[in-house]
Design an enzyme around this catalytic site. Structure first.
Site, mmCIF file in Angstrom:
data_model
loop_
_atom_site.group_PDB
_atom_site.id
_atom_site.type_symbol
_atom_site.label_atom_id
_atom_site.label_comp_id
_atom_site.label_asym_id
_atom_site.label_seq_id
_atom_site.Cartn_x
_atom_site.Cartn_y
_atom_site.Cartn_z
ATOM 1 N N SER A 226 0.835 -1.195 0.000
ATOM 2 C CA SER A 226 0.000 0.000 0.000
ATOM 3 C C SER A 226 0.873 1.250 0.000
ATOM 4 O O SER A 226 1.757 1.374 -0.851
ATOM 5 C CB SER A 226 -0.951 -0.049 1.200
ATOM 6 O OG SER A 226 -2.091 0.712 0.955
ATOM 7 N N LYS A 230 4.293 1.882 -2.301
ATOM 8 C CA LYS A 230 4.809 3.021 -3.080
ATOM 9 C C LYS A 230 6.277 3.220 -2.709
ATOM 10 O O LYS A 230 7.143 3.456 -3.550
ATOM 11 C CB LYS A 230 4.034 4.302 -2.765
ATOM 12 C CG LYS A 230 2.507 4.239 -2.890
ATOM 13 C CD LYS A 230 1.862 5.593 -2.612
ATOM 14 C CE LYS A 230 0.444 5.533 -2.053
ATOM 15 N NZ LYS A 230 -0.549 4.813 -2.788
ATOM 16 N N GLN A 272 -7.886 6.877 -6.675
ATOM 17 C CA GLN A 272 -7.010 7.928 -6.153
ATOM 18 C C GLN A 272 -6.275 8.618 -7.300
ATOM 19 O O GLN A 272 -5.708 7.953 -8.169
ATOM 20 C CB GLN A 272 -6.005 7.317 -5.181
ATOM 21 C CG GLN A 272 -5.130 8.363 -4.512
ATOM 22 C CD GLN A 272 -4.417 7.811 -3.296
ATOM 23 O OE1 GLN A 272 -3.983 6.659 -3.288
ATOM 24 N NE2 GLN A 272 -4.292 8.629 -2.271
ATOM 25 N N GLU A 280 -3.525 14.464 0.719
ATOM 26 C CA GLU A 280 -3.706 13.421 1.729
ATOM 27 C C GLU A 280 -2.466 13.208 2.587
ATOM 28 O O GLU A 280 -2.567 12.930 3.783
ATOM 29 C CB GLU A 280 -4.100 12.096 1.061
ATOM 30 C CG GLU A 280 -4.433 11.019 2.097
ATOM 31 C CD GLU A 280 -4.696 9.651 1.491
ATOM 32 O OE1 GLU A 280 -5.255 9.576 0.386
ATOM 33 O OE2 GLU A 280 -4.328 8.651 2.138
ATOM 34 N N TRP A 323 -9.963 1.973 -5.582
ATOM 35 C CA TRP A 323 -9.112 3.079 -5.127
ATOM 36 C C TRP A 323 -7.667 2.933 -5.631
ATOM 37 O O TRP A 323 -6.969 3.917 -5.869
ATOM 38 C CB TRP A 323 -9.162 3.145 -3.597
ATOM 39 C CG TRP A 323 -8.495 4.349 -3.008
ATOM 40 C CD1 TRP A 323 -7.358 4.370 -2.251
ATOM 41 C CD2 TRP A 323 -8.928 5.718 -3.093
ATOM 42 N NE1 TRP A 323 -7.052 5.653 -1.870
ATOM 43 C CE2 TRP A 323 -8.000 6.502 -2.367
ATOM 44 C CE3 TRP A 323 -10.005 6.356 -3.732
ATOM 45 C CZ2 TRP A 323 -8.118 7.891 -2.265
ATOM 46 C CZ3 TRP A 323 -10.119 7.737 -3.619
ATOM 47 C CH2 TRP A 323 -9.180 8.481 -2.890
ATOM 48 N N HIS A 358 -7.338 -5.901 1.024
ATOM 49 C CA HIS A 358 -6.135 -5.100 0.797
ATOM 50 C C HIS A 358 -4.974 -5.615 1.651
ATOM 51 O O HIS A 358 -5.110 -5.781 2.862
ATOM 52 C CB HIS A 358 -6.464 -3.647 1.152
ATOM 53 C CG HIS A 358 -5.384 -2.672 0.814
ATOM 54 N ND1 HIS A 358 -4.697 -2.676 -0.380
ATOM 55 C CD2 HIS A 358 -4.891 -1.626 1.514
ATOM 56 C CE1 HIS A 358 -3.826 -1.676 -0.390
ATOM 57 N NE2 HIS A 358 -3.914 -1.034 0.754
HETATM 58 C C1 MCU Z 1 -2.761 2.351 -1.476
HETATM 59 O O1 MCU Z 1 -2.060 3.119 -0.512
HETATM 60 C C2 MCU Z 1 -2.720 4.028 0.344
HETATM 61 C C3 MCU Z 1 -3.559 5.006 -0.426
HETATM 62 O O2 MCU Z 1 -2.737 5.725 -1.311
HETATM 63 C C4 MCU Z 1 -4.230 5.976 0.536
HETATM 64 O O3 MCU Z 1 -5.138 6.825 -0.158
HETATM 65 C C5 MCU Z 1 -5.002 5.267 1.616
HETATM 66 O O4 MCU Z 1 -5.328 6.188 2.579
HETATM 67 O O5 MCU Z 1 -4.168 4.344 2.236
HETATM 68 C C6 MCU Z 1 -3.584 3.364 1.419
HETATM 69 C C7 MCU Z 1 -2.812 2.527 2.392
HETATM 70 O O6 MCU Z 1 -1.662 2.764 2.647
HETATM 71 O O7 MCU Z 1 -3.564 1.615 3.024
HETATM 72 C C8 MCU Z 1 -2.992 0.896 4.049
#
Ligand code: MCU
Length: 407
Positions: A226, A230, A272, A280, A323, A358
């Site tokens: 997530s 990145k 997103q 964010e 997302w 996720h």
């Molecule tokens: C997918 O990674 C992120 C996403 O970019 C954010 O918008 C969301 O708030 O959190 C995701 C994440 O890290 O989930 C654990």
């Protein structure tokens, strides 16, 4: 249900249900690779000053240089790569500082300690290490960015990088908080992702210099899920000592392309976008703010992360969650696969699967994960050409260049 809050909730749940899969495999000698690339890059000019880019809704051509000439050979790639590195830093991630004045530390079987001094300032941090049972001689390792959501197999050490300590990721106001900024100043333009890459590179400096033969610098992978996926992608992109990069469910800001995410958003998807992401959190540089609402004006996009990792191992793991942008990650990484194709390399794989929460690694992705780890960390000969998605998306929908065969 795909709000930012629900992602965070899922991450918390996920952390408690991680399982580890034990595979027994011998540690084999691994062929050494590509180190001269970094040295050659040092002599490359990079992006010329005054460089500008005409807006283009399609994914920019990795094979045409800033001066407009075609890249036709692998030897030309080092300097094109330097331009692409500069683009990511200048427009999106912020500046990656070079190796600091002094990096010292040590490797033990439980931790790697790092002390850095630069321009009269210093920081110290450590990464915990879990050695595989029965380790003898230098073992391969996977560096986890903020923990792992993939099973780390037997025979492979785990190195936990505390990314939040290096650069915070609470919200947009986090920019400037963390050890990176203690060293380089809170006004440094680095976003958290590139600050994490800098931190991991210092851990690699210590492993490389270590003479106690515990961890093999030639067999190091990186992963994270997530937001930390990145990070894993950027870490792998910016340090050639990483043999295998495994970004998991990184979505927008990772495996997705800004342009495709925007077009999906315009088509009504709950995805997103760059415009959302800059408000964010502090993952990206303040330099990115001005581009986030006009991504067609960027001279790069995230397919070019594959231009940074090629020809090293890269397994991009994704999920079918709106997302994250399954169309965007599939289209973007299929464009990335073209870059590996130009090299005649099958060292990149893309795997997007539906039907799981996720960051909960599904068994359906285990074969490719095993193959990539075997090949790039354990010296195996496994086949790694994987391109799996439930999305009917072709790279050609998003690109107008043709893929050369680099000689
Ligand atoms: C997918 O990674 C992120 C996403 O970019 C954010 O918008 C969301 O708030 O959190 C995701 C994440 O890290 O989930 C654990």
């Amino acid at each position: 249900t795909n709000s930012p809050a629900s992602f965070i909730f899922q991450l918390v749940i996920m952390k408690y249900i991680l399982s580890s899969l034990l595979l027994v495999a011998p540690v084999l000698a691994f062929p050494t690779s590509s180190d001269s690339l970094l040295e050659r890059q040092a002599t490359c000019p990079g992006l010329p000053s005054g460089f500008s880019f005409a807006s283009d809704g399609k994914l920019p051509d990795p094979f045409t240089t800033a001066a407009g000439s075609k890249v036709t050979t692998k030897a030309d790639w080092a300097c094109r790569k330097k331009e692409i590195s500069d683009m990511f830093q200048k427009y999106e991630l912020g500046t990656l500082p070079g190796k600091p004045e002094s990096v010292t530390g040590s490797v033990s079987t439980s931790s790697i300690s790092v002390s850095v001094k630069n321009a009269g300032k210093s920081i110290s941090f450590s990464a915990s290490v879990k050695m595989p049972s029965g380790a003898s001689g230098a073992v391969p390792a996977i560096i986890t960015i903020g923990g792992s959501s993939i099973p780390i197999p037997a025979g492979v050490a785990t190195i936990n990088f505390n990314n939040d300590q290096m650069a915070a990721q609470q919200n947009k106001g986090s920019h400037g908080t963390g050890m990176f900024f203690d060293l380089y100043g809170k006004d440094h333009n680095a976003g958290a992702l590139i600050a994490w890459a800098w931190g991991v590179s210092r851990i690699l400096d210590i492993i490389e210099a270590d003479t106690t033969n515990k961890i093999d610098i030639k067999r190091i992978g990186v992963t994270g899920c997530s937001r930390n996926g990145k990070g894993a992608f950027i870490v792998g992109a910016f340090d050639d000592r990483i043999a295998l990069t495994i970004p998991q469910e990184s979505g927008s800001g990772g495996a997705a392309c800004w342009r495709i995410s925007d077009s999906e958003h315009n088509a009504g998807k709950n995805i997103q976008t760059a415009g959302e992401i800059i408000g964010e959190n502090a993952w990206f540089s303040p330099l990115f703010d001005q581009w986030a609402t006009k991504t067609s004006s960027l001279p790069h996009d995230h397919h070019m992360l594959a231009a940074m990792t090629v020809p090293r191992g890269l397994l991009v793991i994704e999920n079918n969650i709106d997302w994250l942008g399954p169309v965007s990650t599939t289209g973007c990484m299929r464009a990335g696969l073209e870059i590996y194709k130009a090299f005649g390399s099958d060292a990149m794989g893309f795997s997007e699967t539906p039907g799981h929460n996720h960051c909960q690694f599904p068994s359906s992705q285990q074969p490719e994960l095993t193959a990539f780890i075997n090949k790039f960390l354990k010296g195996g000969n496994d086949a790694t050409s994987v391109d799996k998605s439930d999305q009917n998306v072709k790279a050609s929908n998003y690109i107008s260049w043709t893929t050369p065969t680099l000689t």
